[in-house]
Design an enzyme around this catalytic site. Sequence first.
Site, PDB file in Angstrom:
ATOM      1  N   ASP A 117     -16.865 -16.654 -41.018  1.00 23.04           N
ATOM      2  CA  ASP A 117     -15.636 -16.047 -41.540  1.00 23.04           C
ATOM      3  C   ASP A 117     -15.292 -16.788 -42.825  1.00 23.04           C
ATOM      4  OD1 ASP A 117     -13.085 -15.262 -42.208  1.00 23.04           O
ATOM      5  OD2 ASP A 117     -12.174 -15.775 -40.283  1.00 23.04           O
ATOM      6  N   VAL A 118     -15.490 -16.142 -43.964  1.00 23.40           N
ATOM      7  CA  VAL A 118     -15.350 -16.835 -45.248  1.00 23.40           C
ATOM      8  C   VAL A 118     -13.901 -17.183 -45.577  1.00 23.40           C
ATOM      9  CG1 VAL A 118     -17.475 -15.962 -46.292  1.00 23.40           C
ATOM     10  CG2 VAL A 118     -15.360 -14.617 -46.476  1.00 23.40           C
ATOM     11  N   ASN A 150     -20.613 -14.011 -52.349  1.00 20.45           N
ATOM     12  CA  ASN A 150     -20.794 -12.562 -52.433  1.00 20.45           C
ATOM     13  C   ASN A 150     -19.924 -11.791 -51.446  1.00 20.45           C
ATOM     14  OD1 ASN A 150     -22.428  -9.960 -52.915  1.00 20.45           O
ATOM     15  ND2 ASN A 150     -22.771 -10.350 -50.739  1.00 20.45           N
ATOM     16  N   TYR A 185      -7.736  -4.753 -54.513  1.00 15.21           N
ATOM     17  CA  TYR A 185      -9.109  -5.032 -54.931  1.00 15.21           C
ATOM     18  C   TYR A 185      -9.141  -5.545 -56.366  1.00 15.21           C
ATOM     19  CZ  TYR A 185     -14.165  -4.427 -55.271  1.00 15.21           C
ATOM     20  OH  TYR A 185     -15.513  -4.656 -55.435  1.00 15.21           O
TER      21      TYR A 185
END
Length: 248
Positions: free
Chosen positions: A59-60, A86, A152
């Site tokens: 889990d980044v 990424n 985003y």
Amino acid sequence: MTMAGKVAIVTGGAQGLGAAVVRLLSEAGAQVLITDIADAAGGSLAAELGEGARFLHHDVSSAADWSAAIKAAEDAFGPVDILVNNAATTQRPASVEDFGEEEYRRIFEVNQLSVFLGMRAVVPSMRKAGAGAIVNISSVAGLVGQRAAIGYVATKFAVRGMTKAAALDLAPYNIRVNCVHPGAIDTPMLRQVTEAMEGDPVGDFCRTLPIPRQAAPKEVASAVLFLVSDGASFCTGVTMPVDGGWTV
């Protein structure tokens, strides 16, 4: 652009652009820790690539998971030379007035906070290695605004700025930090966004570009490979569009 002897971590490496980066790094001789939450795809890719690859559920947005990822890479292969941030998520189309606070917080955690946590976590390992190269994956949405994409766009612009700040902070340690801005790339994430739309909006748009088509993930991965290679040894703080001329 040989990567022999290099140790790399690629987040979101189980599929799409991340998997293309993993494959090119592996083909060039690097040992790669693939991290993702897509366990089946990530495990399958690591098994395909053999002893030079490992997979870790990651889990980044978790600092603890980042510590575990660095430890896993060092335990398997040694100090980390390369980090490719990424992993990312997208948002449902929504204007600023219709986008929820929880939705915004989630996209911030995955797309922006994760990049900060990853860069911070990897520095001690890269200092042990004596040098390092970090590539953060932004988007054309980090260069120009887009309708109905407030979360985003915000996070991808932030990745661009964080890259430049970190490039200055980490240059004394011989750690280079660069950023890639993909355009319309044929990835599962883009297909997920457009699958409910009528017609072929992505194809129609891509046919208006100077290079009038959609790109394959490998075409972006090649830019990443260059930026982490010794061939880019004098490049830091770079923001590189790979967009078919979209932002020209």
